[in-house]
Scaffold this motif. Structure first.
Motif, PDB file in Angstrom:
ATOM      1  N   HIS A 275       7.126  10.668-104.363  1.00 21.36           N
ATOM      2  CA  HIS A 275       7.508  11.458-103.201  1.00 21.36           C
ATOM      3  C   HIS A 275       7.676  10.542-101.988  1.00 21.36           C
ATOM      4  O   HIS A 275       7.089   9.475-101.909  1.00 21.36           O
ATOM      5  CB  HIS A 275       6.484  12.563-102.920  1.00 21.36           C
ATOM      6  CG  HIS A 275       5.068  12.098-102.826  1.00 21.36           C
ATOM      7  ND1 HIS A 275       4.276  11.854-103.932  1.00 21.36           N
ATOM      8  CD2 HIS A 275       4.290  11.814-101.751  1.00 21.36           C
ATOM      9  CE1 HIS A 275       3.089  11.460-103.552  1.00 21.36           C
ATOM     10  NE2 HIS A 275       3.069  11.416-102.233  1.00 21.36           N
ATOM     11  N   CYS A 276       8.512  10.983-101.074  1.00 25.29           N
ATOM     12  CA  CYS A 276       8.833  10.202 -99.877  1.00 25.29           C
ATOM     13  C   CYS A 276       8.412  11.025 -98.656  1.00 25.29           C
ATOM     14  O   CYS A 276       9.074  11.981 -98.283  1.00 25.29           O
ATOM     15  CB  CYS A 276      10.336   9.881 -99.842  1.00 25.29           C
ATOM     16  SG  CYS A 276      10.892   9.039 -98.350  1.00 25.29           S
ATOM     17  N   THR A 277       7.271  10.661 -98.054  1.00 24.19           N
ATOM     18  CA  THR A 277       6.759  11.352 -96.880  1.00 24.19           C
ATOM     19  C   THR A 277       6.458  10.313 -95.807  1.00 24.19           C
ATOM     20  O   THR A 277       6.784   9.136 -95.948  1.00 24.19           O
ATOM     21  CB  THR A 277       5.478  12.135 -97.225  1.00 24.19           C
ATOM     22  OG1 THR A 277       4.431  11.202 -97.578  1.00 24.19           O
ATOM     23  CG2 THR A 277       5.716  13.081 -98.390  1.00 24.19           C
ATOM     24  N   GLN A 278       5.812  10.735 -94.727  1.00 21.88           N
ATOM     25  CA  GLN A 278       5.448   9.808 -93.664  1.00 21.88           C
ATOM     26  C   GLN A 278       4.542   8.699 -94.183  1.00 21.88           C
ATOM     27  O   GLN A 278       4.618   7.559 -93.717  1.00 21.88           O
ATOM     28  CB  GLN A 278       4.745  10.555 -92.527  1.00 21.88           C
ATOM     29  CG  GLN A 278       5.670  11.467 -91.728  1.00 21.88           C
ATOM     30  CD  GLN A 278       4.951  12.146 -90.575  1.00 21.88           C
ATOM     31  OE1 GLN A 278       3.735  12.025 -90.428  1.00 21.88           O
ATOM     32  NE2 GLN A 278       5.703  12.854 -89.759  1.00 21.88           N
ATOM     33  N   GLU A 280       4.663   7.237 -96.998  1.00 19.29           N
ATOM     34  CA  GLU A 280       5.421   6.245 -97.770  1.00 19.29           C
ATOM     35  C   GLU A 280       6.563   5.633 -96.960  1.00 19.29           C
ATOM     36  O   GLU A 280       7.351   4.865 -97.506  1.00 19.29           O
ATOM     37  CB  GLU A 280       6.013   6.879 -99.033  1.00 19.29           C
ATOM     38  CG  GLU A 280       4.977   7.228-100.116  1.00 19.29           C
ATOM     39  CD  GLU A 280       4.209   8.480 -99.777  1.00 19.29           C
ATOM     40  OE1 GLU A 280       3.014   8.555-100.110  1.00 19.29           O
ATOM     41  OE2 GLU A 280       4.789   9.385 -99.145  1.00 19.29           O
ATOM     42  N   ASP A 281       6.672   5.981 -95.681  1.00 22.45           N
ATOM     43  CA  ASP A 281       7.783   5.494 -94.870  1.00 22.45           C
ATOM     44  C   ASP A 281       7.831   3.967 -94.894  1.00 22.45           C
ATOM     45  O   ASP A 281       6.807   3.284 -94.778  1.00 22.45           O
ATOM     46  CB  ASP A 281       7.638   5.981 -93.429  1.00 22.45           C
ATOM     47  CG  ASP A 281       8.947   5.890 -92.676  1.00 22.45           C
ATOM     48  OD1 ASP A 281       9.961   6.354 -93.218  1.00 22.45           O
ATOM     49  OD2 ASP A 281       8.956   5.345 -91.568  1.00 22.45           O
ATOM     50  N   TYR A 294      15.271   1.381-103.703  1.00 27.61           N
ATOM     51  CA  TYR A 294      15.406   2.426-102.698  1.00 27.61           C
ATOM     52  C   TYR A 294      14.319   2.275-101.647  1.00 27.61           C
ATOM     53  O   TYR A 294      13.187   1.854-101.946  1.00 27.61           O
ATOM     54  CB  TYR A 294      15.320   3.813-103.340  1.00 27.61           C
ATOM     55  CG  TYR A 294      16.398   4.060-104.365  1.00 27.61           C
ATOM     56  CD1 TYR A 294      17.587   4.688-104.022  1.00 27.61           C
ATOM     57  CD2 TYR A 294      16.250   3.637-105.692  1.00 27.61           C
ATOM     58  CE1 TYR A 294      18.590   4.908-104.953  1.00 27.61           C
ATOM     59  CE2 TYR A 294      17.242   3.839-106.635  1.00 27.61           C
ATOM     60  CZ  TYR A 294      18.408   4.484-106.259  1.00 27.61           C
ATOM     61  OH  TYR A 294      19.397   4.686-107.187  1.00 27.61           O
ATOM     62  N   LEU A 295      14.651   2.649-100.404  1.00 30.94           N
ATOM     63  CA  LEU A 295      13.734   2.567 -99.279  1.00 30.94           C
ATOM     64  C   LEU A 295      13.479   3.972 -98.751  1.00 30.94           C
ATOM     65  O   LEU A 295      14.417   4.741 -98.537  1.00 30.94           O
ATOM     66  CB  LEU A 295      14.324   1.687 -98.167  1.00 30.94           C
ATOM     67  CG  LEU A 295      13.512   1.559 -96.867  1.00 30.94           C
ATOM     68  CD1 LEU A 295      12.192   0.841 -97.146  1.00 30.94           C
ATOM     69  CD2 LEU A 295      14.318   0.804 -95.813  1.00 30.94           C
ATOM     70  N   CYS A 296      12.197   4.305 -98.548  1.00 32.39           N
ATOM     71  CA  CYS A 296      11.827   5.610 -98.018  1.00 32.39           C
ATOM     72  C   CYS A 296      12.008   5.614 -96.503  1.00 32.39           C
ATOM     73  O   CYS A 296      11.349   4.859 -95.788  1.00 32.39           O
ATOM     74  CB  CYS A 296      10.375   5.931 -98.378  1.00 32.39           C
ATOM     75  SG  CYS A 296       9.774   7.477 -97.659  1.00 32.39           S
ATOM     76  N   GLN A 300      13.641  10.806 -97.230  1.00 32.96           N
ATOM     77  CA  GLN A 300      14.660  10.559 -98.236  1.00 32.96           C
ATOM     78  C   GLN A 300      14.583   9.122 -98.733  1.00 32.96           C
ATOM     79  O   GLN A 300      14.267   8.197 -97.978  1.00 32.96           O
ATOM     80  CB  GLN A 300      16.058  10.821 -97.671  1.00 32.96           C
ATOM     81  CG  GLN A 300      16.378  12.275 -97.398  1.00 32.96           C
ATOM     82  CD  GLN A 300      17.822  12.462 -96.992  1.00 32.96           C
ATOM     83  OE1 GLN A 300      18.421  11.592 -96.375  1.00 32.96           O
ATOM     84  NE2 GLN A 300      18.393  13.604 -97.332  1.00 32.96           N
ATOM     85  N   TRP A 301      14.890   8.954-100.035  1.00 32.74           N
ATOM     86  CA  TRP A 301      15.021   7.626-100.609  1.00 32.74           C
ATOM     87  C   TRP A 301      16.458   7.143-100.385  1.00 32.74           C
ATOM     88  O   TRP A 301      17.399   7.762-100.852  1.00 32.74           O
ATOM     89  CB  TRP A 301      14.695   7.639-102.105  1.00 32.74           C
ATOM     90  CG  TRP A 301      13.236   7.821-102.394  1.00 32.74           C
ATOM     91  CD1 TRP A 301      12.628   8.939-102.868  1.00 32.74           C
ATOM     92  CD2 TRP A 301      12.204   6.845-102.206  1.00 32.74           C
ATOM     93  NE1 TRP A 301      11.274   8.733-102.986  1.00 32.74           N
ATOM     94  CE2 TRP A 301      10.988   7.447-102.597  1.00 32.74           C
ATOM     95  CE3 TRP A 301      12.182   5.524-101.749  1.00 32.74           C
ATOM     96  CZ2 TRP A 301       9.768   6.780-102.539  1.00 32.74           C
ATOM     97  CZ3 TRP A 301      10.969   4.852-101.685  1.00 32.74           C
ATOM     98  CH2 TRP A 301       9.782   5.478-102.088  1.00 32.74           C
ATOM     99  N   ILE A 302      16.591   6.059 -99.635  1.00 29.57           N
ATOM    100  CA  ILE A 302      17.897   5.507 -99.303  1.00 29.57           C
ATOM    101  C   ILE A 302      18.159   4.289-100.177  1.00 29.57           C
ATOM    102  O   ILE A 302      17.315   3.396-100.289  1.00 29.57           O
ATOM    103  CB  ILE A 302      17.971   5.111 -97.814  1.00 29.57           C
ATOM    104  CG1 ILE A 302      17.585   6.309 -96.931  1.00 29.57           C
ATOM    105  CG2 ILE A 302      19.368   4.614 -97.456  1.00 29.57           C
ATOM    106  CD1 ILE A 302      18.479   7.514 -97.105  1.00 29.57           C
ATOM    107  N   SER A 303      19.329   4.251-100.803  1.00 29.94           N
ATOM    108  CA  SER A 303      19.677   3.139-101.684  1.00 29.94           C
ATOM    109  C   SER A 303      19.821   1.854-100.876  1.00 29.94           C
ATOM    110  O   SER A 303      20.551   1.804 -99.882  1.00 29.94           O
ATOM    111  CB  SER A 303      20.983   3.451-102.423  1.00 29.94           C
ATOM    112  OG  SER A 303      21.381   2.340-103.191  1.00 29.94           O
TER     113      SER A 303
END
Length: 668
Positions: A275-278, A280-281, A294-296, A300-303
Motif C-alpha cells: 500500500h502507498c500511504t503517507q 510509505e511516501d 515505482y515511487l510512492c 499512488q505508485w509512480i513509475s
C-alpha cells in the motif's frame, strides 16, 4: 548666557545619543539563522543530515543543547536591538508529541541572567511565540499562541510568522493567514546586548527539538509571505537554506570524510504491490514481474524505471454477478488484508468482494436500502466505508450509514447513522488536517431543491457532526480537489423540479467554510471528475439528459455533449476546453497507462436502448481527448480503474442488470 548655551548643547547631545540608541534594526537583509548555527564540527556536534520525502533537513536530537548556537552580535553588527517588525520563516517535519510536551524551534537568551528574550516553540496542536515585555513595574513574558494546527503528520511544512507592532500573523504552507492581536505589542527596544541564539533548544535538554529542520530565516522589516507565496510547492518553499541542504551531496575532496552524517529513509520493497500511504511516501517498490521500479508519491505508485507501456486493447476478464443491479462501485485497499470492491446494489443487500487469485469473490454482505454509492476513507489508522442510501428502511427512517473496519473480525461493522434525503453520493476529504464528509441529498419527497450537508469529524466524540449546509438541486455527486493551498468542492446538480438545465456549482473554502467560486450550466449533471495532466488541471462533467417540463420530451434529449473544463490560472477560473458527445453519461473515470492518459465515459441510454457503447478517450495534447476504444455496455452506471501486480484493469457496473464486468487493459 554661556551656562545656558552649554545646557542646550548637552541636551542636544543626549537627544542625539538617545535617538541613536533606540534606532530599530529594520535595514537588515534576510538572515539565515540555521546556516549561522550549523557547527563546523559537523558529526562532533551531533548534527545529522536526513533526506526524506525528497528534501533534506537537519536532525538535532542527538546534539547537545548548545550545539546550534551563536552570539547575537554575529548578526546584529549595526545596532543592539531586535527588529520591531519582522518575520520568521521555518520549514520543518515533525511527528506526534505527547499532549503536554513542548519543543523549541528558536530561542534568544540573555547570557548573563538566563532570561528568555524571544522564543518559538510548538506543542501537539499549537505554535507559541514568546517575548519579554518590560515597563516600570517590571518584566514578564508575553505569549501569543496559534491553535488548531496540523503539523504532526510527518510531512514537510513551511511556517511564516509575521510580527508588526501589536499584530501577529501565521501562514502555514501558503494558506490563509491566521491573525492574532495581543494586548502587549512586540517591544520596539528588545536589547540584544550579551544575547545568544539557540536553534532547537532553550540551552537545556528539556524541550530539545526532535524533528527535522530545513529552513530558519529572520527577515527584518517585512512579511516574507509576499515573497514566498503563492507557490506550487508551498510545503517546501524556500527563502534561504544552508548550503549543506542544497543540491545533491557531493563527493568528499582529498579523501576527507563527510563532516555531516548523511542519511536517507529510502527503502525498496520487493514482491506484490504494497500500500502507498503517507508512511510509505518517497519509498520504492520493485515489481519483478513487470521489471519496473515505482515511487510512492501521495497515495499512488509512480513509475520511475520501466518499459514504456502502451494500451493495445481491452478484453473481458471477469463477469461479476451481483445481488441486484449495481448503481455504484468503490475499489479500495485494506493494508495487510488485500484489495476489495464494494457494490451499491438496488435491492436490500449490497456486497463487498475481495480480489482473490486474480478475481473478485464475495467477502461480505451488507444490508442497504437502494444504495447509490460507497465511499472509502481513512482517519489515522481507522478505515471507513460510507454508503449513500436512496430509500428509507422498513420503519420509514431515512439513514445513510458509515461502517468501520474491524481488525479483529476482519469485516466492516456499523459505526454511525446519519439522516439523509435520497442520498446519491458521499465525498470524503481533508482540509488543514481536519476530516470532512459531504453528502449529496437528491430530494425530499418531490422537492429537489433542498440542502446537502458537509459533516466534520469531531476528534473528541469520534463522530461526524453537521458543519455546513449548501443549497442544491437534485444533487448527484460531490468532487473535492485542491489547487496549491486552496480547497475546492464541486456539486453536480441534476434537476430543479421542472428542468435538468440547471447550474452546477464550484465552491472554494475560505475562512472556515465553502463559498461559491464558479457556476456551470449543466444538463442533468451526474458526475464531476477532476484530473491533472502534468501542470494542467481539468474538470469534466457528465451530462445525462436535456429535459424541460414545458417541452415535449424527445429521444434525442439523451444524446448531448458532456464538457471538459480547464483551469486558467491567470484568469482564476475554469474555461471550456472540449465538448464530447455522450449518451446520457453518468460517470467519467480518469486513468493512465505508461505515459498515456485516458478518460472512459459511462454511456447509459441513447433514448431507445440501454445497450450503448461506452468509449475510452486518449489524451493527444493539442487535439484534446480522442476516442480510441469503443465497447458494448448495458445501462453502464459507474467506472473504476485499479492496478494489481498482474496488470491494470477497468471495472464497470450496470444499473439495468445484476452483472458487473472487470476488463483487463492489455499493453504492448
Amino acid at each position: 548666557m554661556s551656562v545656558l548655551l552649554m545646557l542646550c548643547v548637552l541636551l542636544l547631545l543626549l537627544v542625539a545619543l538617545s535617538a541613536q540608541r533606540w534606532e530599530p534594526c529594520t535595514d537588515l537583509r534576510p538572515l539565515d539563522i540555521l546556516a549561522e548555527g550549523v557547527p563546523s564540527s559537523g558529526a562532533a556536534g551531533g548534527v545529522r543530515v536526513i533526506q526524506t520525502q525528497g528534501a533534506r533537513g537537519l536532525q538535532l536530537s542527538a546534539a547537545t543543547p548548545n550545539a546550534m548556537s551563536f552570539p547575537a552580535s554575529r548578526i546584529f553588527t549595526g545596532c543592539d536591538h531586535f527588529p520591531e517588525e519582522f518575520s520568521i520563516v521555518v520549514t520543518l517535519k515533525v511527528s506526534n508529541l505527547p499532549p503536554k510536551k513542548n519543543e523549541y524551534l528558536l530561542t534568544v537568551v540573555a547570557e548573563d541572567r538566563d532570561t528568555l528574550l524571544l522564543g518559538l516553540r510548538y506543542s501537539a496542536s499549537k505554535l507559541h511565540f514568546l517575548f519579554l515585555s518590560e515597563d516600570a513595574s517590571g518584566a514578564w513574558q508575553t505569549h501569543v499562541s496559534f491553535g488548531d494546527l496540523a503539523l504532526m503528520d510527518s510531512r514537510w511544512h513551511t511556517l511564516v510568522l509575521a510580527v508588526s507592532e501589536g499584530s501577529f500573523s501565521l501562514t502555514v504552507d501558503c494558506g490563509l493567514p491566521i491573525d492574532k492581536a495581543a494586548d502587549m505589542p512586540f517591544p520596539a527596544t528588545l536589547s540584544m546586548q550579551g544575547a545568544w541564539f539557540f536553534i532547537g533548544s532553550r540551552r537545556r535538554t528539556k524541550g530539545l527539538f526532535t524533528g527535522l529542520m530545513r529552513q530558519l530565516v529572520l527577515l527584518p522589516g517585512s512579511d516574507a509571505t509576499s515573497q514566498l507565496c503563492p507557490s506550487r510547492n508551498a510545503e517546501l518553499v524556500v527563502l534561504s537554506i544552508p548550503p549543506i541542504l542544497q543540491g545533491l551531496m557531493g563527493k568528499p575532496e582529498d579523501n576527507e570524510v563527510l563532516k555531516y552524517p548523511y542519511e536517507t529513509d529510502v527503502k525498496v520493497t520487493l514482491g506484490s504491490q504494497p500500500h502507498c500511504t503517507q508512511m510509505e511516501d518517497s519509498q520504492f517498490w520493485f515489481d519483478a514481474s513487470r521489471k519496473g521500479l515505482y515511487l510512492c508519491i501521495g497515495s499512488q505508485w509512480i513509475s520511475v524505471l520501466a518499459a514504456k507501456e502502451k494500451l493495445d486493447y481491452v478484453e473481458e476478464h471477469q463477469r461479476l454477478f451481483t445481488n441486484s443491479e449495481t448503481l455504484g462501485i468503490e475499489v479500495f485497499f485494506v493494508p495487510e488484508v488485500g484489495l476489495f470492491v464494494a457494490t451499491a446494489n438496488r435491492k436490500t443487500t449490497s456486497a463487498i468482494y475481495k480480489w482473490t487469485n486474480g478475481k473478485f469473490v464475495l467477502y461480505q454482505n451488507i444490508r442497504t436500502h437502494q444504495a447509490q454509492s460507497w465511499r472509502h476513507f481513512t482517519i489515522g489508522k481507522r478505515i471507513f466505508l460510507a454508503v449513500a442510501n436512496f430509500e428509507p428502511n422498513e420503519k420509514g427512517q431515512e439513514f445513510s450509514v458509515i461502517y468501520k473496519w474491524s481488525h479483529r473480525k476482519l469485516k466492516f461493522t456499523p459505526y454511525q447513522r446519519i439522516a439523509t434525503h435520497s442520498a446519491r453520493d458521499w465525498e470524503a476529504f481533508q482540509v488543514d488536517g481536519e476530516h470532512f464528509l459531504a453528502v449529496a441529498n437528491h430530494r425530499e419527497g418531490d422537492n429537489h431543491n433542498i440542502d446537502s450537508v458537509i459533516y466534520k469529524w469531531n476528534p473528541r466524540t469520534q463522530l461526524f457532526e453537521a458543519n455546513q449546509t449548501i443549497a442544491t438541486s437534485g444533487a448527484y455527486d460531490w468532487e473535492f480537489f485542491t489547487v496549491g493551498p486552496y480547497s475546492f468542492l464541486a456539486v453536480a446538480n441534476t434537476f430543479n423540479g421542472t428542468s435538468t438545465k440547471v447550474y452546477s456549482h464550484l465552491y472554494i473554502r475560505l475562512v472556515g467554510s465553502f463559498q461559491l467560486f464558479q457556476s456551470f450550466l449543466t444538463f442533468g449533471a451526474a458526475d464531476w471528475e477532476v484530473f491533472r495532466i502534468r501542470e494542467r488541471i481539468f474538470l469534466a462533467v457528465a451530462n445525462s439528459h436535456s429535459y424541460d417540463a414545458e417541452m415535449q420530451v424527445q429521444n434525442g434529449s439523451y444524446i448531448i455533449n458532456s464538457v471538459i473544463y480547464e483551469l486558467n490560472v491567470t484568469a482564476q477560473t475554469f474555461v471550456k476546453f472540449q465538448d464530447i458527445p455522450t449518451c446520457s453519461a453518468l460517470d467519467w473515470e480518469f486513468f493512465s497507462v505508461g505515459e498515456d492518459y485516458f478518460l472512459v465515459v459511462a454511456n447509459s441510454f441513447d433514448g431507445n436502448t440501454f445497450s450503448v457503447n461506452s468509449i475510452i478517450y486518449r489524451w493527444q495534447g493539442y487535439e484534446g481527448f480522442v476516442a480510441v476504444h469503443s465497447f458494448p455496455t448495458f445501462g453502464c452506471r459507474d467506472w473504476e480503474a485499479f492496478n494489481t501486480t498482474a496488470g491494470s484493469y477497468l471495472m464497470y457496473s450496470s444499473a439495468k442488470e445484476p452483472l458487473s464486468r472487470v476488463l483487463r487493459l492489455r499493453t504492448r
